[in-house]
Design a protein around this motif. Sequence first.
Motif, PDB file in Angstrom:
ATOM      1  N   ASN A  55      28.921  -7.494 -17.905  1.00  0.00           N
ATOM      2  CA  ASN A  55      28.510  -6.109 -17.660  1.00  0.00           C
ATOM      3  C   ASN A  55      27.221  -5.761 -18.388  1.00  0.00           C
ATOM      4  O   ASN A  55      26.384  -5.024 -17.851  1.00  0.00           O
ATOM      5  CB  ASN A  55      29.624  -5.136 -18.062  1.00  0.00           C
ATOM      6  N   ARG A  56      27.037  -6.269 -19.593  1.00  0.00           N
ATOM      7  CA  ARG A  56      25.807  -6.002 -20.339  1.00  0.00           C
ATOM      8  C   ARG A  56      24.602  -6.665 -19.658  1.00  0.00           C
ATOM      9  O   ARG A  56      23.521  -6.089 -19.588  1.00  0.00           O
ATOM     10  CB  ARG A  56      25.908  -6.482 -21.787  1.00  0.00           C
ATOM     11  N   ILE A  57      24.802  -7.860 -19.133  1.00  0.00           N
ATOM     12  CA  ILE A  57      23.711  -8.547 -18.421  1.00  0.00           C
ATOM     13  C   ILE A  57      23.331  -7.758 -17.170  1.00  0.00           C
ATOM     14  O   ILE A  57      22.145  -7.550 -16.891  1.00  0.00           O
ATOM     15  CB  ILE A  57      24.106 -10.003 -18.081  1.00  0.00           C
ATOM     16  N   LYS A  58      24.327  -7.297 -16.427  1.00  0.00           N
ATOM     17  CA  LYS A  58      24.053  -6.498 -15.228  1.00  0.00           C
ATOM     18  C   LYS A  58      23.301  -5.214 -15.589  1.00  0.00           C
ATOM     19  O   LYS A  58      22.366  -4.819 -14.881  1.00  0.00           O
ATOM     20  CB  LYS A  58      25.354  -6.147 -14.506  1.00  0.00           C
ATOM     21  N   ALA A  59      23.695  -4.576 -16.686  1.00  0.00           N
ATOM     22  CA  ALA A  59      23.028  -3.343 -17.115  1.00  0.00           C
ATOM     23  C   ALA A  59      21.575  -3.627 -17.518  1.00  0.00           C
ATOM     24  O   ALA A  59      20.680  -2.816 -17.233  1.00  0.00           O
ATOM     25  CB  ALA A  59      23.780  -2.713 -18.287  1.00  0.00           C
ATOM     26  N   ASN A  60      21.325  -4.769 -18.145  1.00  0.00           N
ATOM     27  CA  ASN A  60      19.954  -5.124 -18.526  1.00  0.00           C
ATOM     28  C   ASN A  60      19.082  -5.399 -17.302  1.00  0.00           C
ATOM     29  O   ASN A  60      17.922  -5.002 -17.256  1.00  0.00           O
ATOM     30  CB  ASN A  60      19.955  -6.333 -19.466  1.00  0.00           C
ATOM     31  N   VAL A  61      19.654  -6.052 -16.313  1.00  0.00           N
ATOM     32  CA  VAL A  61      18.918  -6.305 -15.061  1.00  0.00           C
ATOM     33  C   VAL A  61      18.633  -4.990 -14.358  1.00  0.00           C
ATOM     34  O   VAL A  61      17.525  -4.770 -13.846  1.00  0.00           O
ATOM     35  CB  VAL A  61      19.713  -7.278 -14.150  1.00  0.00           C
ATOM     36  N   GLN A  62      19.602  -4.098 -14.346  1.00  0.00           N
ATOM     37  CA  GLN A  62      19.410  -2.791 -13.729  1.00  0.00           C
ATOM     38  C   GLN A  62      18.294  -2.018 -14.446  1.00  0.00           C
ATOM     39  O   GLN A  62      17.462  -1.379 -13.806  1.00  0.00           O
ATOM     40  CB  GLN A  62      20.713  -1.990 -13.765  1.00  0.00           C
ATOM     41  N   LEU A  63      18.246  -2.095 -15.783  1.00  0.00           N
ATOM     42  CA  LEU A  63      17.170  -1.438 -16.526  1.00  0.00           C
ATOM     43  C   LEU A  63      15.812  -2.008 -16.115  1.00  0.00           C
ATOM     44  O   LEU A  63      14.859  -1.255 -15.872  1.00  0.00           O
ATOM     45  CB  LEU A  63      17.359  -1.611 -18.040  1.00  0.00           C
ATOM     46  N   TYR A  64      15.726  -3.310 -16.013  1.00  0.00           N
ATOM     47  CA  TYR A  64      14.469  -3.946 -15.616  1.00  0.00           C
ATOM     48  C   TYR A  64      14.026  -3.444 -14.237  1.00  0.00           C
ATOM     49  O   TYR A  64      12.866  -3.095 -14.031  1.00  0.00           O
ATOM     50  CB  TYR A  64      14.627  -5.469 -15.610  1.00  0.00           C
ATOM     51  N   GLU A  69      10.255   0.435 -11.181  1.00  0.00           N
ATOM     52  CA  GLU A  69      10.052   1.502 -10.205  1.00  0.00           C
ATOM     53  C   GLU A  69       9.497   2.786 -10.836  1.00  0.00           C
ATOM     54  O   GLU A  69       9.211   3.751 -10.124  1.00  0.00           O
ATOM     55  CB  GLU A  69      11.367   1.806  -9.492  1.00  0.00           C
ATOM     56  N   CYS A  70       9.340   2.815 -12.164  1.00  0.00           N
ATOM     57  CA  CYS A  70       8.850   4.014 -12.840  1.00  0.00           C
ATOM     58  C   CYS A  70       7.372   4.239 -12.509  1.00  0.00           C
ATOM     59  O   CYS A  70       6.595   3.290 -12.416  1.00  0.00           O
ATOM     60  CB  CYS A  70       9.029   3.885 -14.357  1.00  0.00           C
ATOM     61  N   THR A  71       7.017   5.516 -12.348  1.00  0.00           N
ATOM     62  CA  THR A  71       5.635   5.851 -12.006  1.00  0.00           C
ATOM     63  C   THR A  71       4.858   6.428 -13.184  1.00  0.00           C
ATOM     64  O   THR A  71       3.636   6.440 -13.158  1.00  0.00           O
ATOM     65  CB  THR A  71       5.595   6.859 -10.848  1.00  0.00           C
ATOM     66  N   ASP A  72       5.584   6.908 -14.207  1.00  0.00           N
ATOM     67  CA  ASP A  72       4.888   7.442 -15.384  1.00  0.00           C
ATOM     68  C   ASP A  72       5.743   7.215 -16.640  1.00  0.00           C
ATOM     69  O   ASP A  72       6.854   6.710 -16.573  1.00  0.00           O
ATOM     70  CB  ASP A  72       4.535   8.924 -15.204  1.00  0.00           C
ATOM     71  N   TRP A  73       5.193   7.610 -17.799  1.00  0.00           N
ATOM     72  CA  TRP A  73       5.865   7.391 -19.078  1.00  0.00           C
ATOM     73  C   TRP A  73       7.187   8.151 -19.162  1.00  0.00           C
ATOM     74  O   TRP A  73       8.144   7.688 -19.770  1.00  0.00           O
ATOM     75  CB  TRP A  73       4.962   7.804 -20.243  1.00  0.00           C
ATOM     76  N   SER A  74       7.238   9.299 -18.566  1.00  0.00           N
ATOM     77  CA  SER A  74       8.460  10.099 -18.594  1.00  0.00           C
ATOM     78  C   SER A  74       9.600   9.377 -17.871  1.00  0.00           C
ATOM     79  O   SER A  74      10.735   9.331 -18.366  1.00  0.00           O
ATOM     80  CB  SER A  74       8.204  11.463 -17.945  1.00  0.00           C
ATOM     81  N   ASP A  75       9.318   8.803 -16.707  1.00  0.00           N
ATOM     82  CA  ASP A  75      10.330   8.040 -15.971  1.00  0.00           C
ATOM     83  C   ASP A  75      10.812   6.841 -16.796  1.00  0.00           C
ATOM     84  O   ASP A  75      12.009   6.552 -16.848  1.00  0.00           O
ATOM     85  CB  ASP A  75       9.775   7.533 -14.635  1.00  0.00           C
TER      86      ASP A  75
END
Length: 126
Positions: A55-64, A69-75
């Motif tokens: 589950n931790r590996i999946k969460a890390n991949v999801q974070l990546y 997909e982030c467009t700015d520093w706030s995202d």
Amino acid sequence: MTQKTTEAAKTTTAIPEPILEVFNGPIASAVSKNSEALATGMQVVPAKFGEFVANRIKANVQLYNECSECTDWSDLRNAQQKWLKDTNDAYADQANTIISMTQSLFGQIEVPKNTVENKASEKPNK
């Protein structure tokens, strides 16, 4: 060897009575029963630990993926803060799981009564 020499050899190599009481008394019974409880409890640990790591590996991949997909520093900050909160919650849950497993395991373990140590501590000090 003469019989007298054989008896003397047995006396010098004989196991003292209090030690025999330990191996034949309630401690031996408790060790036998508790080892079964420990073995049963330890069969669950690898599965729970493996599930947590997966589950931790999946969460890390999801974070990546979210960061890509982030467009700015706030995202980016929001994605990382969400990941940090989820990670903190996951480790807290895992700690609670370990505590629960440990408590249930110790609930199965029998504490021997009337052991040699207890008998020795009951003697009055002179």
